[in-house]
Design an enzyme around this catalytic site. Sequence first.
Site, short mmCIF file in Angstrom:
data_model
loop_
_atom_site.label_atom_id
_atom_site.label_comp_id
_atom_site.label_asym_id
_atom_site.label_seq_id
_atom_site.Cartn_x
_atom_site.Cartn_y
_atom_site.Cartn_z
N ASN A 176 9.89 1.92 19.47
CA ASN A 176 9.99 2.27 20.88
C ASN A 176 9.18 1.30 21.73
OD1 ASN A 176 10.75 3.75 23.13
ND2 ASN A 176 10.22 5.71 22.21
N PHE A 177 9.39 1.37 23.03
CA PHE A 177 8.61 0.61 24.02
C PHE A 177 8.69 -0.90 23.84
CE2 PHE A 177 6.21 4.69 23.41
CZ PHE A 177 6.71 5.30 24.54
N LEU A 178 9.83 -1.38 23.37
CA LEU A 178 10.04 -2.83 23.34
C LEU A 178 10.10 -3.31 24.79
CD1 LEU A 178 10.97 -5.59 22.17
CD2 LEU A 178 13.28 -4.68 22.12
N THR A 212 16.61 3.65 19.67
CA THR A 212 17.68 3.92 20.63
C THR A 212 17.69 2.80 21.66
OG1 THR A 212 16.18 5.20 22.02
CG2 THR A 212 17.56 6.43 20.50
N LEU A 465 11.81 9.70 22.48
CA LEU A 465 11.21 9.60 23.81
C LEU A 465 11.80 8.42 24.57
CD1 LEU A 465 7.52 10.17 22.79
CD2 LEU A 465 9.22 11.86 23.47
#
Length: 465
Positions: A176-178, A212, A465
Site C-alpha cells: 500500500n501507499f505506493l 489494489t 485501506l
Amino acid sequence: MSGNNSEDASGEPTGKLAELLKLLKMNGNDVTKLTQSQQKEMKDYKFWKTQPVPKLDESVSEEGPIDRKKTPEEIPNEPFPLLAEFEWCTLDVTDQQQLEDIFVLLNENYVEDRDASFRFKYTREFFNWSLKPPGWKKDWHVGVRVRGTGKLVAFISAIPVNLNLRNKLVKSVEINFLCVHKQLRGKRLAPVLIKEITRRVNKYDIWFALYTSGTILPSPVTVCRYTHRPLNWDKLLEVGFVHLPPGATKPQMVANYALPKKTTTRGLRPMAPKDVDEVHALFVKYQSRFDLVQDFDKEEFRHWFLGGPEQLNASEDTKVIRSYVVENEDGKITDFFSFYSLPFTILENPVHKELGIGYLFYYASDADFGFNDRFDKEATAALKTRLCQMVNDACILAHNAKMDVFNALTSQDNALFLEKLKFGPGDGFLNFYLFNYKSFPITGGIRDDKSYDVERRSNLGVVML
Ligand SMILES: CCCCCCCCCCCCCC(=O)SCCNC(=O)CCNC(=O)[C@H](O)C(C)(C)COP(=O)(O)OP(=O)(O)OC[C@H]1O[C@@H](n2cnc3c(N)ncnc32)[C@H](O)[C@@H]1OP(=O)(O)O
C-alpha cells in the site's frame, strides 16, 4: 534530517531538489542518464510483463503460485540501484520526524480524484494504525530520498497478512501507499520501488502479495465499485462532490438523505477489549463464506478493530477506527461492524477545507447462520434485514462523528443493502491483484453493466485501506 529542502512561499521547490527536477525535466524521456534497471523502452506493461502475474485475459486453469519456489538465500542482499541523485531509506515510523516525512509526501502527492479537487488527508494516527499491525517490519517501510538534502520523494509499504484463498493459506503481504513525488512521475521509479519491496519481503521468505489499484494492470482477480452514501448532502453539493439532479430541489435532496440522530438497533454499543474473543469467533465464522479473506489472529483482530494503544483513548477528532457490537438480551453478541475515518482535503474551495469520510470496514452477523446456503431465499432475506438496520446505524454514527459521506465497496455481502440505504454508485472502481499467485476470478458485487449484483453479491472478503 529532511525538512531543509521543501518549497518556497510560491510553492516552487527550492534548493537541490529544484535543480534535480530541472535536470529530469530537461532529460525528458531520454533515459541515458538512468541506471541499468531503468533503461527500458517505455511502452505499456513493459514492467508488469516481466513480473509473476497473470497475463491480461489469461484464463486460469489451476490456482497456485506462478514462480518456481525460491529461498531467501537466492535473493540479492543489496537494494536495487537508483539514480545517483537518490538513495534508499528505511523509514522508522515510530520516529516523529520520519513519520512526518511520509505524512507530507502522501498528503501532497497521493491519489487525487480525476479533476484533482479532492485528495486523501492521511493523518499520523492513520499511519500508526495502518502501517503498524502485529508483525510489522520497519524494513518494509521503504522510501527514496534525494541524496544530500534528504527530501523524501517516494514511498512504498508492506504489512504481513495471512490470506486464505478458498481454504488455502497464502502467507503474503499487503502492499500500500505506493507514491512518487508529482514532479518525478513517469521516470520509472515505481517499478524500482516495487522490485525493492519485493526483494525485502522475499528476504523474509514471503512470496505473495495482495494489492489494489484504480488503474488496470495485469491482471485483476476481481473488481469492485466504490459506492457513496451522502450524509451531509448540502456540504457535498457545495464542494462539488454531488450535483443537483434535474427536476429536484435542494430541500428535497437534503430530506432524502436525512438521518435520525439516534441509532435504532437494540443492544448496539461500541466494541470493548473484553469482547475480542467473542467477536473474533463470530467474525471468523461469517468470513468463511467468502473466497478470499484475511485470517486475523486475535492480536491482529484487536489491532484492526480497536486500534493501537493510543487509539483506545483517542479523542473523537483523531479516532481512526470505530467498531460496534450488537449484544442481545442474553448477553450474546450477534452482530459487529466497523468503519474507519480517512478525510479528504478539499482543494481550491473558499469555504470548506476538509471532507469527513467514513469507510465501511469489516462486519459480521449471525443472521443467516442457521442456513446451509447463504444464497437461500430466506437466508438472504434474514441477512438483508439485519445488514440494512446495522449499516444504517453505521451511517448515523458516522454522521454524528461529523463525516459527510460514507463509502463502501461492492465487496462482501454489501450488494444486499447498498440500494436500500441510498449508497449511490461512484465513478471509481477498485481492482484487486495477487502477486505471484493465480486465482480463479472472484465475484466483486457488480454485474457486467456495473450495477450492484444483488443475486451473486461478492465473494471477496478482504477490505483494503
Ligand atoms: C512478494 C512481495 C511482492 C510485493 C510487490 C507486489 C506488487 C505491488 C505493486 C504495487 C501496488 C501498489 C498499491 C498502491 O499503493 S495503489 C496507489 C498508487 N498510488 C497512487 O496512485 C499515488 C499517486 N500516483 C503516484 O504516486 C504515481 O503515479 C505511481 C507511484 C502510482 C506510479 O508512478 P509513475 O506514474 O511515476 O510511473 P513510473 O514511470 O514510475 O512507472 C510506470 C510503471 O508503473 C506502473 N504503475 C503505475 N501505477 C501503478 C500502481 N498503482 N500499481 C502498480 N503499478 C503501477 C505502470 O503500469 C508502469 O508499468 P508498465 O505499465 O510499464 O508495466
